[in-house]
Design an enzyme around this catalytic site. Sequence first.
Site, PDB file in Angstrom:
ATOM      1  N   ASN A 169       0.789  -1.236   0.000  1.00  0.00           N
ATOM      2  CA  ASN A 169       0.000   0.000   0.000  1.00  0.00           C
ATOM      3  C   ASN A 169       0.824   1.291   0.000  1.00  0.00           C
ATOM      4  O   ASN A 169       0.383   2.301  -0.522  1.00  0.00           O
ATOM      5  CB  ASN A 169      -1.047  -0.002   1.121  1.00  0.00           C
ATOM      6  CG  ASN A 169      -0.452  -0.088   2.493  1.00  0.00           C
ATOM      7  OD1 ASN A 169       0.690  -0.499   2.668  1.00  0.00           O
ATOM      8  ND2 ASN A 169      -1.208   0.314   3.499  1.00  0.00           N
ATOM      9  N   GLU A 265       5.528  -4.108  11.761  1.00  0.00           N
ATOM     10  CA  GLU A 265       4.433  -3.138  11.674  1.00  0.00           C
ATOM     11  C   GLU A 265       3.291  -3.857  10.991  1.00  0.00           C
ATOM     12  O   GLU A 265       3.300  -4.038   9.781  1.00  0.00           O
ATOM     13  CB  GLU A 265       4.869  -1.942  10.835  1.00  0.00           C
ATOM     14  CG  GLU A 265       6.218  -1.395  11.231  1.00  0.00           C
ATOM     15  CD  GLU A 265       6.807  -0.484  10.155  1.00  0.00           C
ATOM     16  OE1 GLU A 265       6.190  -0.306   9.105  1.00  0.00           O
ATOM     17  OE2 GLU A 265       7.881   0.055  10.395  1.00  0.00           O
ATOM     18  N   CYS A 299      -3.105   1.146   7.002  1.00  0.00           N
ATOM     19  CA  CYS A 299      -3.089   0.486   8.308  1.00  0.00           C
ATOM     20  C   CYS A 299      -3.786   1.362   9.338  1.00  0.00           C
ATOM     21  O   CYS A 299      -4.368   0.861  10.287  1.00  0.00           O
ATOM     22  CB  CYS A 299      -1.665   0.157   8.728  1.00  0.00           C
ATOM     23  SG  CYS A 299      -0.600   1.586   8.817  1.00  0.00           S
TER      24      CYS A 299
HETATM   25  N1  LIG Z   1       1.469  -1.056  10.883  1.00  0.00           N
HETATM   26  C1  LIG Z   1       1.881  -0.468   9.780  1.00  0.00           C
HETATM   27  O1  LIG Z   1       2.709   0.431   9.804  1.00  0.00           O
HETATM   28  C2  LIG Z   1       1.325  -0.889   8.449  1.00  0.00           C
HETATM   29  C3  LIG Z   1       1.499  -0.058   7.335  1.00  0.00           C
HETATM   30  C4  LIG Z   1       0.992  -0.472   6.111  1.00  0.00           C
HETATM   31  C5  LIG Z   1       0.333  -1.679   5.998  1.00  0.00           C
HETATM   32  N2  LIG Z   1       0.164  -2.470   7.089  1.00  0.00           N
HETATM   33  C6  LIG Z   1      -0.583  -3.719   6.999  1.00  0.00           C
HETATM   34  O2  LIG Z   1      -0.183  -4.426   5.817  1.00  0.00           O
HETATM   35  C7  LIG Z   1      -1.264  -5.216   5.360  1.00  0.00           C
HETATM   36  C8  LIG Z   1      -1.442  -5.008   3.868  1.00  0.00           C
HETATM   37  O3  LIG Z   1      -0.243  -5.215   3.191  1.00  0.00           O
HETATM   38  P1  LIG Z   1       0.044  -6.536   2.331  1.00  0.00           P
HETATM   39  O4  LIG Z   1      -1.232  -7.070   1.781  1.00  0.00           O
HETATM   40  O5  LIG Z   1       1.141  -6.203   1.372  1.00  0.00           O
HETATM   41  O6  LIG Z   1       0.565  -7.518   3.448  1.00  0.00           O
HETATM   42  P2  LIG Z   1       1.204  -8.973   3.273  1.00  0.00           P
HETATM   43  O7  LIG Z   1       1.412  -9.507   4.641  1.00  0.00           O
HETATM   44  O8  LIG Z   1       0.428  -9.791   2.327  1.00  0.00           O
HETATM   45  O9  LIG Z   1       2.620  -8.710   2.562  1.00  0.00           O
HETATM   46  C9  LIG Z   1       3.579  -7.854   3.125  1.00  0.00           C
HETATM   47  C10 LIG Z   1       4.936  -8.178   2.531  1.00  0.00           C
HETATM   48  O10 LIG Z   1       5.336  -9.492   2.940  1.00  0.00           O
HETATM   49  C11 LIG Z   1       5.745 -10.234   1.803  1.00  0.00           C
HETATM   50  N3  LIG Z   1       5.584 -11.649   2.100  1.00  0.00           N
HETATM   51  C12 LIG Z   1       4.473 -12.406   2.025  1.00  0.00           C
HETATM   52  N4  LIG Z   1       4.757 -13.672   2.409  1.00  0.00           N
HETATM   53  C13 LIG Z   1       6.058 -13.690   2.753  1.00  0.00           C
HETATM   54  C14 LIG Z   1       6.938 -14.701   3.232  1.00  0.00           C
HETATM   55  N5  LIG Z   1       6.528 -15.936   3.465  1.00  0.00           N
HETATM   56  N6  LIG Z   1       8.213 -14.379   3.471  1.00  0.00           N
HETATM   57  C15 LIG Z   1       8.659 -13.120   3.254  1.00  0.00           C
HETATM   58  N7  LIG Z   1       7.878 -12.118   2.804  1.00  0.00           N
HETATM   59  C16 LIG Z   1       6.595 -12.409   2.561  1.00  0.00           C
HETATM   60  C17 LIG Z   1       4.881  -9.685   0.691  1.00  0.00           C
HETATM   61  O11 LIG Z   1       5.398 -10.033  -0.565  1.00  0.00           O
HETATM   62  C18 LIG Z   1       4.963  -8.204   0.998  1.00  0.00           C
HETATM   63  O12 LIG Z   1       6.188  -7.690   0.554  1.00  0.00           O
HETATM   64  C19 LIG Z   1      -2.485  -4.781   6.163  1.00  0.00           C
HETATM   65  O13 LIG Z   1      -2.761  -5.728   7.147  1.00  0.00           O
HETATM   66  C20 LIG Z   1      -2.028  -3.466   6.789  1.00  0.00           C
HETATM   67  O14 LIG Z   1      -2.712  -3.139   7.974  1.00  0.00           O
HETATM   68  C21 LIG Z   1       0.647  -2.100   8.304  1.00  0.00           C
END
Ligand SMILES: NC(=O)c1ccc[n+]([C@@H]2O[C@H](COP(=O)([O-])OP(=O)(O)OC[C@H]3O[C@@H](n4cnc5c(N)ncnc54)[C@H](O)[C@@H]3O)[C@@H](O)[C@H]2O)c1
Length: 539
Positions: A169, A265, A299
């Site tokens: 995002n 995060e 988020c």
């Molecule tokens: N707290 C914060 O600061 C914050 C900020 C932005 C988004 N978010 C959260 O992120 C989520 C949305 O983002 P998303 O859909 O990209 O999340 P996601 O968990 O699907 O993916 C996040 C990252 O992890 C990678 N990934 C997935 N599986 C992996 C694995 N097995 N090993 C290593 N990397 C892996 C993805 O390719 C991506 O780069 C929402 O839950 C949102 O709340 C949190």
Amino acid sequence: MAGTGTFKEIIEGDVYKFYADGHWRLSSSGNISYVYNPTVAGKQAYKITACSKDEVNQAFQSAKAAQKIWAKTPLYKRAEMLHKVAEIMRKNKGPIAECLVKEVAKPAKDSVTEVVRSADLLSYTAEGIRILSEGKFLFSDSFPGNPRNKLCLASKAPLGVILAIPPFNYPVNLTCSKIGPALIAGNAVVVKPPTQGSVSTLHMMHCFHLAGFPKGLLSCVPIKASELGDYVTTHPLVNCISFTGGCDTGMSISKKAGMVPLQMELGGKDAMIVLEDGDIELAATNIIKGGFSFSGQRCTAVKVVLVMESVADKLVSSVNAKVAKLKVGPPENNCDIVPVVTEASANFIEGLVTDAKAKNAKLCQAKFSRQEWKRQGNLIWPLLIDNVTTDMRIAWEEPFGPVIPVMRIKTPEEGVKHCNSSKYGLQGCVFTSDINKAMLLSDAMESGTIQINSAPARGPDHFPFQGIRESGVGSQGVTNSINLMTKIKTTVLNLPTASYTMGTNKLPFSSLLSFLLSLVLGSGRRRVFADGEKRTSVW
Ligand SMILES: NC(=O)c1ccc[n+]([C@@H]2O[C@H](COP(=O)([O-])OP(=O)(O)OC[C@H]3O[C@@H](n4cnc5c(N)ncnc54)[C@H](O)[C@@H]3O)[C@@H](O)[C@H]2O)c1
């Protein structure tokens, strides 16, 4: 334009390359990942090379070697380099923003804002040298039984190689928020980009390349996470993982990661509590801005409204009136509501709505202005769901879409109880005109941050930002990230006698002088030690 001009080096044919060892190249694996355009069902936006295990391993090896050199680079030079990248990013904001529009459907204006905000973050982080140039100096005599004969010098040392994993995002901003603090603190970084968002990230990485960082210090390795995710996150050369993404992914990585510092995060179910004395118009405006912008894919989006029964009708009707004015459509037209990132996300959101509807929640937009709530492909029309109760999934789950549940509460305590029963604890907010109530509620709500009279928000980027429970581990914000990406190193100077600053002690000059002499003499020489004895130094 993306992939041309300044950026022509990062693409071959129509395939985007990976970045390692100071070079852009295609993976020898021949594997390709496809990035889809969320706005047009099934349409590929980009193709990217997918790295092999060997290439990922090589990136870590190079990072380790380059970090040793970077750690010896003067702080002011590290700062100059970050300022330089920020400048290059500002100049090239257009092509980077163009990728954000195409691969995550971020409204065009907001995409430019993300790039500029990231450049500002890097400039601010460069000033982290102020934090890093200071250490601590401790005397031994505050601990019982010790005279002042030990002087402890504590400073911040880099951790080594930081693995940065950003989400889709805010791929540019949330990669910069990891790379900036890591580099200024003397670390190397390996970035594993998200698939949707990888091309924006690769363009942004090219700005670092153009700034001229040492080869190998930074790399960006797109992989198929299902195949190589574990390999990357458990690689023995990783000294810290800075991850932003969903709870399930973050928790799974945390469980597998070895003994390395984690900055996690994760998701949120950011609650807004509206009291009777709150400014209802202000609360409604914040639900619109804080809940629906970027279609709720933030988020810190407002993800549940807990409003006192007596003002609930007023709030709901004000929000509904504003929802009716939201522009729904493609990101290129700067619409308020844009398609969500994938079909799977859209299906998930629809599932939450269906569940709430089946349990008798009121879908406000199904009635309001005679407009049926609708979905076309990944485009989901904004929806306020009233009369939500605790048996509905949407009361607890993170939609990450333009759908906001309203729960009517009889007491503020009921709101606090709901907030604290959530598995999440990222942010929350309270609307009241009574500062005393605001403080009491903020203290009672178990979330990383509580905003008073404004929607949850991550920025400004130097504020501490953290989640509790399943919303994360560690804290971010520029200063906290720099601290997290360093370890404390101490040197203890053992004096032969106690010494007090401007004390009235009898000064044992000869022994103190000989001790100091011993410190300045070179290695392997015959040296006079503090006790007056001549010995050959061992180093
Ligand atoms: N707290 C914060 O600061 C914050 C900020 C932005 C988004 N978010 C959260 O992120 C989520 C949305 O983002 P998303 O859909 O990209 O999340 P996601 O968990 O699907 O993916 C996040 C990252 O992890 C990678 N990934 C997935 N599986 C992996 C694995 N097995 N090993 C290593 N990397 C892996 C993805 O390719 C991506 O780069 C929402 O839950 C949102 O709340 C949190």
